[in-house]
Design a protein around this motif. Sequence first.
Motif, PDB file in Angstrom:
ATOM      1  N   ILE A 131     -20.638 -36.584   7.378  1.00 12.67           N
ATOM      2  CA  ILE A 131     -19.926 -37.650   8.097  1.00 12.67           C
ATOM      3  C   ILE A 131     -18.873 -37.039   9.018  1.00 12.67           C
ATOM      4  N   TYR A 132     -18.155 -36.045   8.501  1.00 14.85           N
ATOM      5  CA  TYR A 132     -17.149 -35.366   9.326  1.00 14.85           C
ATOM      6  C   TYR A 132     -17.794 -34.696  10.530  1.00 14.85           C
ATOM      7  N   LEU A 133     -18.948 -34.070  10.310  1.00 11.05           N
ATOM      8  CA  LEU A 133     -19.664 -33.422  11.409  1.00 11.05           C
ATOM      9  C   LEU A 133     -20.065 -34.437  12.474  1.00 11.05           C
ATOM     10  N   PHE A 134     -20.612 -35.550  12.051  1.00 13.70           N
ATOM     11  CA  PHE A 134     -21.068 -36.577  12.996  1.00 13.70           C
ATOM     12  C   PHE A 134     -19.892 -37.136  13.801  1.00 13.70           C
ATOM     13  N   CYS A 135     -18.816 -37.490  13.117  1.00 14.80           N
ATOM     14  CA  CYS A 135     -17.644 -38.050  13.812  1.00 14.80           C
ATOM     15  C   CYS A 135     -17.033 -37.026  14.769  1.00 14.80           C
ATOM     16  N   SER A 136     -17.014 -35.763  14.370  1.00 12.71           N
ATOM     17  CA  SER A 136     -16.435 -34.730  15.224  1.00 12.71           C
ATOM     18  C   SER A 136     -17.255 -34.552  16.494  1.00 12.71           C
ATOM     19  N   TYR A 137     -18.568 -34.552  16.375  1.00 12.85           N
ATOM     20  CA  TYR A 137     -19.423 -34.433  17.551  1.00 12.85           C
ATOM     21  C   TYR A 137     -19.218 -35.605  18.495  1.00 12.85           C
TER      22      TYR A 137
END
Length: 368
Positions: free
Chosen positions: A217-223
């Motif tokens: 989730i953190y990866l997706f939001c960061s992208y």
Amino acid sequence: MNHPLYGYSLCAALALMLFFGIYFLTARTPDKPIFSNYLRSRRIMGVALLVLAANYLVHLLCELRFSHPDQAIFLNLSTYYLSAWLFSSALTSLLDRNYLCRNRFLRHILGWLLFTGVSAVVLLLMPAGIPQFIGLLIMAIWFFVYAFRLARRLVRTYRKAVRIVDDFHSDHIAAYIRWLSIFTYWAVVYGVGCGVLTFLPKRYVFLWVLSSIPFYIYLFCSYMNYLLFYEQVERILESEMECKPDTNLPDSEDTAPIGHLTIPPKLTLWLNGHGFTQPGLTIEELAEELGTNRTYLADYIKTTYHTSFREWITMLRLEYAKSMLVKHPEQTVSWISEASGFLSQSHFTRIFTEKESCTPARWRKLKD
């Protein structure tokens, strides 16, 4: 399903990873050539997520972790090795568009095939017991050394990018790419944690699956958030690449001080005119105003002030803001922040507090 918690956690993680992976592959980006590198990176990340999703799907349908543990370990080793390369490639190429090349791609793919082949021999052909245990230990060391090298390369690329943007822009543009560093260290911790969780009793395996959900989730939001700032960062990195092959710059070490001689008198006039309060100031703009070369100016700042362009401008703005706080007690902190060249009051307050150990408002009261 004989292990409901394990099955439910796999279903939740699998649904998220399928959505994230497909979205990364198919979502549109602004129709500008500069976003091509971002799109390539996001698609590579989408492939990585779908590879992991395929791993989760096999575990969900076949329950390998409980029925065929050796096959489950083999599948995980091969998947994680490939995913580590895909993750590293996606993130590193965001900051270094020249990182991906044919030779590097082939070298890592061949390494993955070799790693998968050796893993198969160790887990499926070697007899159980001490020989297989030693083989698994060797494979684990192999994987962690490989993942560590990828992470180290990414961290070096990140730190280089931070130096570039700090030497170019007066604002804290490096904050826009900080998520890459956070994610890299989190990935290392998560990878080690997964290795530890693998040896938990079977009834606790669902914890390993659930731990991946906040990670992705953190990866997706960061992208998605980085899409807002990517163009600004990429233009700085492109400017640095264009600056390197400048053949008009003299190569002799004796000529650099001559370039420096023209800077101090003009820079003094610029400082007296409080030119550093210009919001969004870049070193290219200052070099043009001073009638010098960007490379000379950057070298002069580092040699004279022993700091980066951004830190030097921030120091000047803070000193100017402190004088304004004393001279204009009737003005608000917000007004002084804007007048000093800071883009936001929150950023000004945070920087001021870090340096003076108190907020601007409190500092002003102490000076009264």
